[in-house]
Scaffold this motif. Structure first.
Motif, PDB file in Angstrom:
ATOM      1  N   TRP A  92     -11.613  59.177  61.132  1.00  0.00           N
ATOM      2  CA  TRP A  92     -13.181  58.800  61.362  1.00  0.00           C
ATOM      3  C   TRP A  92     -12.470  57.558  63.292  1.00  0.00           C
ATOM      4  N   SER A  93     -11.095  57.993  63.332  1.00  0.00           N
ATOM      5  CA  SER A  93     -10.491  57.171  64.411  1.00  0.00           C
ATOM      6  C   SER A  93     -10.750  57.924  65.558  1.00  0.00           C
ATOM      7  N   GLY A  94     -11.055  59.033  65.505  1.00  0.00           N
ATOM      8  CA  GLY A  94     -10.106  60.202  66.784  1.00  0.00           C
ATOM      9  C   GLY A  94     -11.997  60.406  67.504  1.00  0.00           C
ATOM     10  N   THR A  95     -12.206  61.056  68.315  1.00  0.00           N
ATOM     11  CA  THR A  95     -13.397  61.266  69.054  1.00  0.00           C
ATOM     12  C   THR A  95     -13.778  62.255  69.019  1.00  0.00           C
ATOM     13  N   ASP A  96     -14.225  63.397  68.156  1.00  0.00           N
ATOM     14  CA  ASP A  96     -13.803  64.547  67.097  1.00  0.00           C
ATOM     15  C   ASP A  96     -14.470  64.948  65.839  1.00  0.00           C
ATOM     16  N   ASN A  97     -14.724  63.426  65.540  1.00  0.00           N
ATOM     17  CA  ASN A  97     -15.621  63.419  64.091  1.00  0.00           C
ATOM     18  C   ASN A  97     -14.217  64.079  63.256  1.00  0.00           C
ATOM     19  N   GLY A  98     -12.909  64.047  63.383  1.00  0.00           N
ATOM     20  CA  GLY A  98     -12.465  65.595  62.662  1.00  0.00           C
ATOM     21  C   GLY A  98     -11.912  66.907  62.547  1.00  0.00           C
ATOM     22  N   ALA A  99     -13.163  67.158  63.559  1.00  0.00           N
ATOM     23  CA  ALA A  99     -12.928  67.928  63.757  1.00  0.00           C
ATOM     24  C   ALA A  99     -12.123  69.276  64.046  1.00  0.00           C
ATOM     25  N   SER A 100     -10.402  68.432  65.154  1.00  0.00           N
ATOM     26  CA  SER A 100      -9.524  69.151  65.351  1.00  0.00           C
ATOM     27  C   SER A 100      -8.448  69.166  64.401  1.00  0.00           C
ATOM     28  N   LEU A 101      -8.087  67.480  63.533  1.00  0.00           N
ATOM     29  CA  LEU A 101      -7.845  67.443  62.151  1.00  0.00           C
ATOM     30  C   LEU A 101      -7.829  67.944  61.094  1.00  0.00           C
ATOM     31  N   ARG A 102      -9.315  68.204  60.965  1.00  0.00           N
ATOM     32  CA  ARG A 102      -9.368  69.171  59.748  1.00  0.00           C
ATOM     33  C   ARG A 102      -9.240  71.459  59.819  1.00  0.00           C
ATOM     34  N   HIS A 103      -9.208  71.555  61.156  1.00  0.00           N
ATOM     35  CA  HIS A 103      -9.015  72.802  61.165  1.00  0.00           C
ATOM     36  C   HIS A 103      -7.768  73.004  60.596  1.00  0.00           C
ATOM     37  N   THR A 104      -6.415  71.362  61.173  1.00  0.00           N
ATOM     38  CA  THR A 104      -5.113  72.035  60.671  1.00  0.00           C
ATOM     39  C   THR A 104      -5.131  71.590  59.174  1.00  0.00           C
ATOM     40  N   LEU A 105      -5.832  71.438  58.825  1.00  0.00           N
ATOM     41  CA  LEU A 105      -6.074  70.917  57.341  1.00  0.00           C
ATOM     42  C   LEU A 105      -5.726  71.635  56.617  1.00  0.00           C
ATOM     43  N   ASP A 106      -7.573  72.525  57.364  1.00  0.00           N
ATOM     44  CA  ASP A 106      -7.825  73.777  56.258  1.00  0.00           C
ATOM     45  C   ASP A 106      -6.810  74.193  56.474  1.00  0.00           C
ATOM     46  N   ASP A 107      -6.320  74.595  57.415  1.00  0.00           N
ATOM     47  CA  ASP A 107      -5.127  76.021  57.739  1.00  0.00           C
ATOM     48  C   ASP A 107      -4.032  75.317  57.387  1.00  0.00           C
ATOM     49  N   TRP A 108      -3.544  74.874  57.051  1.00  0.00           N
ATOM     50  CA  TRP A 108      -2.416  73.541  55.991  1.00  0.00           C
ATOM     51  C   TRP A 108      -2.894  75.078  54.554  1.00  0.00           C
ATOM     52  N   HIS A 123      -5.656  65.935  49.136  1.00  0.00           N
ATOM     53  CA  HIS A 123      -6.256  64.630  49.234  1.00  0.00           C
ATOM     54  C   HIS A 123      -7.150  63.688  50.190  1.00  0.00           C
ATOM     55  N   GLN A 124      -8.120  64.897  51.089  1.00  0.00           N
ATOM     56  CA  GLN A 124      -8.386  63.662  51.594  1.00  0.00           C
ATOM     57  C   GLN A 124      -9.958  63.856  51.666  1.00  0.00           C
ATOM     58  N   GLU A 125     -10.907  62.923  51.745  1.00  0.00           N
ATOM     59  CA  GLU A 125     -12.836  63.392  51.621  1.00  0.00           C
ATOM     60  C   GLU A 125     -13.619  63.682  51.828  1.00  0.00           C
ATOM     61  N   PHE A 126     -12.941  65.282  51.922  1.00  0.00           N
ATOM     62  CA  PHE A 126     -14.104  66.297  52.081  1.00  0.00           C
ATOM     63  C   PHE A 126     -13.243  67.137  51.781  1.00  0.00           C
ATOM     64  N   TRP A 127     -13.843  68.589  50.955  1.00  0.00           N
ATOM     65  CA  TRP A 127     -13.742  70.040  50.529  1.00  0.00           C
ATOM     66  C   TRP A 127     -13.202  70.644  51.683  1.00  0.00           C
ATOM     67  N   PRO A 128     -12.004  71.204  51.447  1.00  0.00           N
ATOM     68  CA  PRO A 128     -11.841  72.285  52.373  1.00  0.00           C
ATOM     69  C   PRO A 128     -11.951  73.483  52.739  1.00  0.00           C
ATOM     70  N   LEU A 129     -11.697  73.638  53.436  1.00  0.00           N
ATOM     71  CA  LEU A 129     -12.049  75.321  54.164  1.00  0.00           C
ATOM     72  C   LEU A 129     -13.865  75.173  53.937  1.00  0.00           C
ATOM     73  N   PRO A 130     -14.152  75.928  54.491  1.00  0.00           N
ATOM     74  CA  PRO A 130     -15.745  75.665  55.246  1.00  0.00           C
ATOM     75  C   PRO A 130     -16.689  76.142  53.676  1.00  0.00           C
ATOM     76  N   THR A 131     -16.608  77.505  53.215  1.00  0.00           N
ATOM     77  CA  THR A 131     -17.268  77.671  52.645  1.00  0.00           C
ATOM     78  C   THR A 131     -16.840  77.705  50.966  1.00  0.00           C
ATOM     79  N   ALA A 132     -17.300  76.927  50.219  1.00  0.00           N
ATOM     80  CA  ALA A 132     -17.138  77.123  48.245  1.00  0.00           C
ATOM     81  C   ALA A 132     -16.801  78.326  48.168  1.00  0.00           C
ATOM     82  N   VAL A 133     -17.314  80.064  48.826  1.00  0.00           N
ATOM     83  CA  VAL A 133     -16.591  80.503  47.889  1.00  0.00           C
ATOM     84  C   VAL A 133     -15.476  80.887  48.631  1.00  0.00           C
ATOM     85  N   GLU A 134     -14.338  80.215  49.464  1.00  0.00           N
ATOM     86  CA  GLU A 134     -13.431  80.879  50.031  1.00  0.00           C
ATOM     87  C   GLU A 134     -12.883  79.439  49.781  1.00  0.00           C
TER      88      GLU A 134
END
Length: 179
Positions: A92-108, A123-134
């Protein structure tokens, strides 16, 4: 007359500038690691923690600080719990609303080759990966490989499934859960 600079000179200048930049974010990371993170995960983190995360993002020059925070864990500078908190604030602190950070976390999560990085991503407050199936497929695989992550993976799968069901039959007045 044009000025010609040799390749070696450019490399030295680049290293010097890179070194100064690295020193700046290393100092910011050191400051962040020194902030006391409450043991109680439900407690509001101190304002200085938010400031320290902002300072690290500014010094690093990018919103995605995930790898340098992960390295702080592997070198023993902070605990996994503290690093997880840092990344939660960084979203929530960056300029891209966490998009780049989330990309890395999804990659992990997709790689699932490092239990420390998995813990921080899961342990972040969002679901990892863009789709429920994945997400369901990957988290089911993670449960089999890393039983220590079973509780959080099961929770993520269940809450996303409940969200999808609620969304599918929720009220049409827009008062249902956010997508």
């Amino acid at each position: 007359m044009p000025v010609v600079i040799g390749l070696r000179s450019l490399c030295v200048v680049g290293r010097h500038e890179g070194g100064a930049a690295m020193q700046a974010w290393e100092a910011a990371l050191k400051q962040l690691c020194a902030v006391n993170v409450p043991e109680d995960e439900s407690a509001r983190p101190p304002d200085e923690l938010f400031d320290a995360v902002d300072d690290l993002i500014d010094a690093y020059g990018a919103d995605d600080i995930a790898e340098i925070v992960a390295k702080a864990v592997t070198t023993g500078r902070v605990s996994v719990r503290e690093a997880t908190t840092f990344l939660g604030i960084a979203q929530w602190s960056g300029t891209d609303n966490g998009a780049s950070l989330r990309h890395t976390l999804d990659d992990w999560v997709r790689r699932a080759d490092d239990t420390v990085r998995l813990h921080m991503a899961l342990h972040q407050e969002f679901w990892p990966l863009p789709t429920a199936v994945e997400m369901n497929a990957k988290l089911t695989e993670i449960i089999a490989r890393y039983p220590e992550h079973q509780a959080i993976c099961t929770h993520k799968i269940a809450t996303r499934q409940l969200h999808e069901e609620t969304r599918a039959c929720g009220p049409s007045d827009g008062s249902g859960p956010e997508p």
